[in-house]
Write an enzyme that holds these catalytic residues in place. Structure first.
Site, PDB file in Angstrom:
ATOM      1  CG  LEU A 187      22.543 -26.389  12.258  1.00 13.65           C
ATOM      2  CD1 LEU A 187      23.321 -25.817  13.433  1.00 13.65           C
ATOM      3  CD2 LEU A 187      23.341 -27.518  11.631  1.00 13.65           C
ATOM      4  CB  ILE A 188      19.529 -26.967   7.032  1.00 16.80           C
ATOM      5  CG1 ILE A 188      18.137 -26.880   7.664  1.00 16.80           C
ATOM      6  CG2 ILE A 188      19.507 -27.864   5.796  1.00 16.80           C
ATOM      7  CD1 ILE A 188      17.068 -26.260   6.772  1.00 16.80           C
ATOM      8  CB  CYS A 212      21.725 -23.804   3.292  1.00 21.63           C
ATOM      9  SG  CYS A 212      21.027 -24.908   4.519  1.00 21.63           S
ATOM     10  CB  ILE A 272      18.155 -30.895  -1.426  1.00 21.18           C
ATOM     11  CG1 ILE A 272      17.903 -31.691  -2.721  1.00 21.18           C
ATOM     12  CG2 ILE A 272      17.226 -31.358  -0.322  1.00 21.18           C
ATOM     13  CD1 ILE A 272      18.232 -33.182  -2.643  1.00 21.18           C
ATOM     14  N   GLY A 273      19.360 -28.307   0.042  1.00 17.40           N
ATOM     15  CA  GLY A 273      19.593 -27.560   1.281  1.00 17.40           C
ATOM     16  C   GLY A 273      18.986 -26.167   1.206  1.00 17.40           C
ATOM     17  CB  SER A 304      20.764 -41.169  -2.065  1.00 19.91           C
ATOM     18  OG  SER A 304      20.618 -41.629  -3.397  1.00 19.91           O
ATOM     19  CE1 TYR A 359      26.066 -39.146  -3.275  1.00 26.03           C
ATOM     20  CE2 TYR A 359      24.660 -40.705  -4.431  1.00 26.03           C
ATOM     21  CZ  TYR A 359      24.809 -39.571  -3.658  1.00 26.03           C
ATOM     22  OH  TYR A 359      23.697 -38.861  -3.258  1.00 26.03           O
TER      23      TYR A 359
HETATM   24  P1  NAD Z   1      24.134 -29.647  -4.339  1.00 26.60           P
HETATM   25  O1  NAD Z   1      25.496 -29.880  -4.877  1.00 26.60           O
HETATM   26  O2  NAD Z   1      23.327 -28.533  -4.915  1.00 26.60           O
HETATM   27  O3  NAD Z   1      24.197 -29.436  -2.765  1.00 26.60           O
HETATM   28  C1  NAD Z   1      25.144 -30.010  -1.924  1.00 26.60           C
HETATM   29  C2  NAD Z   1      25.585 -28.937  -0.969  1.00 26.60           C
HETATM   30  O4  NAD Z   1      26.508 -29.462  -0.026  1.00 26.60           O
HETATM   31  C3  NAD Z   1      26.294 -27.797  -1.721  1.00 26.60           C
HETATM   32  O5  NAD Z   1      25.710 -26.571  -1.341  1.00 26.60           O
HETATM   33  C4  NAD Z   1      27.733 -27.910  -1.246  1.00 26.60           C
HETATM   34  O6  NAD Z   1      28.396 -26.673  -1.195  1.00 26.60           O
HETATM   35  C5  NAD Z   1      27.523 -28.514   0.128  1.00 26.60           C
HETATM   36  N1  NAD Z   1      28.747 -29.097   0.676  1.00 26.60           N
HETATM   37  C6  NAD Z   1      29.632 -29.935   0.088  1.00 26.60           C
HETATM   38  N2  NAD Z   1      30.655 -30.180   0.914  1.00 26.60           N
HETATM   39  C7  NAD Z   1      30.415 -29.494   2.062  1.00 26.60           C
HETATM   40  C8  NAD Z   1      31.092 -29.342   3.294  1.00 26.60           C
HETATM   41  N3  NAD Z   1      32.278 -29.927   3.522  1.00 26.60           N
HETATM   42  N4  NAD Z   1      30.524 -28.585   4.261  1.00 26.60           N
HETATM   43  C9  NAD Z   1      29.347 -27.959   4.058  1.00 26.60           C
HETATM   44  N5  NAD Z   1      28.677 -28.031   2.902  1.00 26.60           N
HETATM   45  C10 NAD Z   1      29.200 -28.797   1.920  1.00 26.60           C
HETATM   46  O7  NAD Z   1      23.352 -31.017  -4.466  1.00 26.60           O
HETATM   47  P2  NAD Z   1      21.981 -31.538  -3.819  1.00 26.60           P
HETATM   48  O8  NAD Z   1      21.375 -32.417  -4.828  1.00 26.60           O
HETATM   49  O9  NAD Z   1      21.185 -30.434  -3.253  1.00 26.60           O
HETATM   50  O10 NAD Z   1      22.551 -32.464  -2.643  1.00 26.60           O
HETATM   51  C11 NAD Z   1      22.122 -32.389  -1.314  1.00 26.60           C
HETATM   52  C12 NAD Z   1      22.069 -33.782  -0.708  1.00 26.60           C
HETATM   53  O11 NAD Z   1      21.098 -34.547  -1.421  1.00 26.60           O
HETATM   54  C13 NAD Z   1      23.380 -34.558  -0.802  1.00 26.60           C
HETATM   55  O12 NAD Z   1      23.616 -35.226   0.426  1.00 26.60           O
HETATM   56  C14 NAD Z   1      23.120 -35.558  -1.910  1.00 26.60           C
HETATM   57  O13 NAD Z   1      23.876 -36.716  -1.750  1.00 26.60           O
HETATM   58  C15 NAD Z   1      21.637 -35.812  -1.728  1.00 26.60           C
HETATM   59  N6  NAD Z   1      20.946 -36.357  -2.905  1.00 26.60           N
HETATM   60  C16 NAD Z   1      20.988 -35.717  -4.115  1.00 26.60           C
HETATM   61  C17 NAD Z   1      20.345 -36.292  -5.198  1.00 26.60           C
HETATM   62  C18 NAD Z   1      20.387 -35.655  -6.569  1.00 26.60           C
HETATM   63  O14 NAD Z   1      20.061 -36.348  -7.546  1.00 26.60           O
HETATM   64  N7  NAD Z   1      20.725 -34.402  -6.712  1.00 26.60           N
HETATM   65  C19 NAD Z   1      19.635 -37.483  -5.048  1.00 26.60           C
HETATM   66  C20 NAD Z   1      19.582 -38.093  -3.807  1.00 26.60           C
HETATM   67  C21 NAD Z   1      20.239 -37.520  -2.735  1.00 26.60           C
END
Ligand code: NAD
Length: 316
Positions: free
Chosen positions: A6-7, A10, A14-15, A140, A153
């Site tokens: 379960l992810i 998405c 990344i999701g 992260s 953050y």
């Molecule tokens: P992203 O914004 O593309 O994805 C985040 C996803 O989380 C989005 O699809 C958003 O709709 C969803 N989301 C937000 N609030 C939510 C909620 N209440 N319920 C369900 N879904 C929700 O960004 P990403 O970079 O893919 O981020 C994914 C993870 O990776 C995050 O936890 C982020 O902190 C982590 N991360 C990102 C980076 C980066 O540089 N992009 C680096 C390190 C870690």
């Protein structure tokens, strides 16, 4: 004999990459429930999933900020079974704290930290009963090291790491695994959204020095950091796929070796000053960057020797 994965989060980044990658596992070892807050935003995932949709991938609604939504989603799974939980949903926030409201900060904590807590309150008891399960958290590098203007953050990711570190001891008693995935900068919607929100920051509450530091140093270099150090979401997905197929997955895994020397600074100095001084020099004393880079290289060599030793230890 497929494992249920379960992810969360998405619909993008990344999701999305993770859901598609795991559903396309060469040996079809996984059944993926790719969840998102708003299933109306499934278009990109549907495209990426291709022929796996309806076979090894199903899309479901789940808002990590709602206990009801999490329960409804888990209740809808056969026997409520989740073998691998990937907690990915998250959001960022940049800027001087005097320009952010407590409510904005609470939303970040509610999503990034309590989102994980809510998921585990629903899923962990079943995993304990079955004495089987892997909890994978997309943390992260900011879960181990703070970065300028990412105060809240980073705090949310530190909270995630402290929570998991505490839980890991208990998990061991039930033969459960916990893994923290720690990406450096990843080029996704996240980065674009955070930057655009950053540009809109009302800096009237900040003093001139702080406002200037944010606009002319932080925001100016933001894109460059992602260009030079940035990874793709697919890259992070590949790393995570590897972690969930391991017999003994590690507790921590950094996906970006280019970033590793930065986090190593923290462990290299018990006083904790080295990373702070290095970041300061990088930001404010450009002429000293050369020396800082040299220190990085030394550490990089030290680090690779160390990881070589670790690899060797494992094989003996
Ligand atoms: P992203 O914004 O593309 O994805 C985040 C996803 O989380 C989005 O699809 C958003 O709709 C969803 N989301 C937000 N609030 C939510 C909620 N209440 N319920 C369900 N879904 C929700 O960004 P990403 O970079 O893919 O981020 C994914 C993870 O990776 C995050 O936890 C982020 O902190 C982590 N991360 C990102 C980076 C980066 O540089 N992009 C680096 C390190 C870690």
């Amino acid at each position: 004999n497929q494992k249920v994965v379960l992810i969360t989060g998405c619909s993008s980044g990344i999701g999305l990459a993770l859901a598609a990658r795991i559903a396309k596992d060469e040996k079809k070892r996984f059944m993926v429930y790719a969840t998102m807050r708003n299933v109306g935003k499934a278009e990109l995932l549907v495209e990426a999933a291709g022929r796996t949709l309806g076979r090894t991938l199903e899309i479901k609604q789940l808002d990590v900020c709602s206990e009801e939504s999490i329960k409804a989603c888990v209740d809808s799974l056969p026997e409520r079974r989740v073998d691998i939980l990937i907690s990915n949903a998250g959001m960022g926030l940049i800027g001087p704290i005097e320009c952010q409201t407590i409510d904005e900060m609470k939303t970040v904590m509610d999503t990034n930290f309590f989102g994980l807590v809510r998921l585990l309150k629903e899923i962990l008891p079943d995993m304990k009963k079955r004495k089987r399960g892997h909890i994978v958290v997309i943390s992260s590098v900011m879960g181990i090291q703070g970065i300028l203007f990412n105060d809240v953050y980073a705090a949310s990711k530190f909270a995630v790491e402290g929570f998991c570190e505490s839980l890991a001891v208990q998990a061991l008693r039930f033969s459960l695994n916990i893994s923290l995935i720690e990406p450096g900068p990843v080029i996704t919607e996240f980065e674009r959204k955070v930057y655009e929100e950053g540009l809109k920051t009302d800096l009237s509450k900040a003093d001139k020095v702080t406002a200037d530091m944010f606009t002319n140093i932080y925001l100016k270099n933001y894109n460059q950091i992602f260009e030079t150090l940035g990874q793709t979401a697919e890259d992070v997905a590949e790393h995570t796929h590897k972690i969930i197929t391991m017999d003994n997955p590690p507790f921590r895994h950094q996906t970006n070796t280019l970033y590793t020397p930065m986090t190593t600074l923290k462990y290299a100095d018990p006083n904790g000053d080295l990373p702070i001084e290095t970041f300061y020099k990088m930001v404010f004393e450009h002429d000293k960057v050369f020396n800082a880079s040299l220190n990085f290289l030394k550490l990089l060599r030290w680090r690779s020797r160390k990881s070589f030793t670790l690899e060797k230890d494992k094989s003996t």
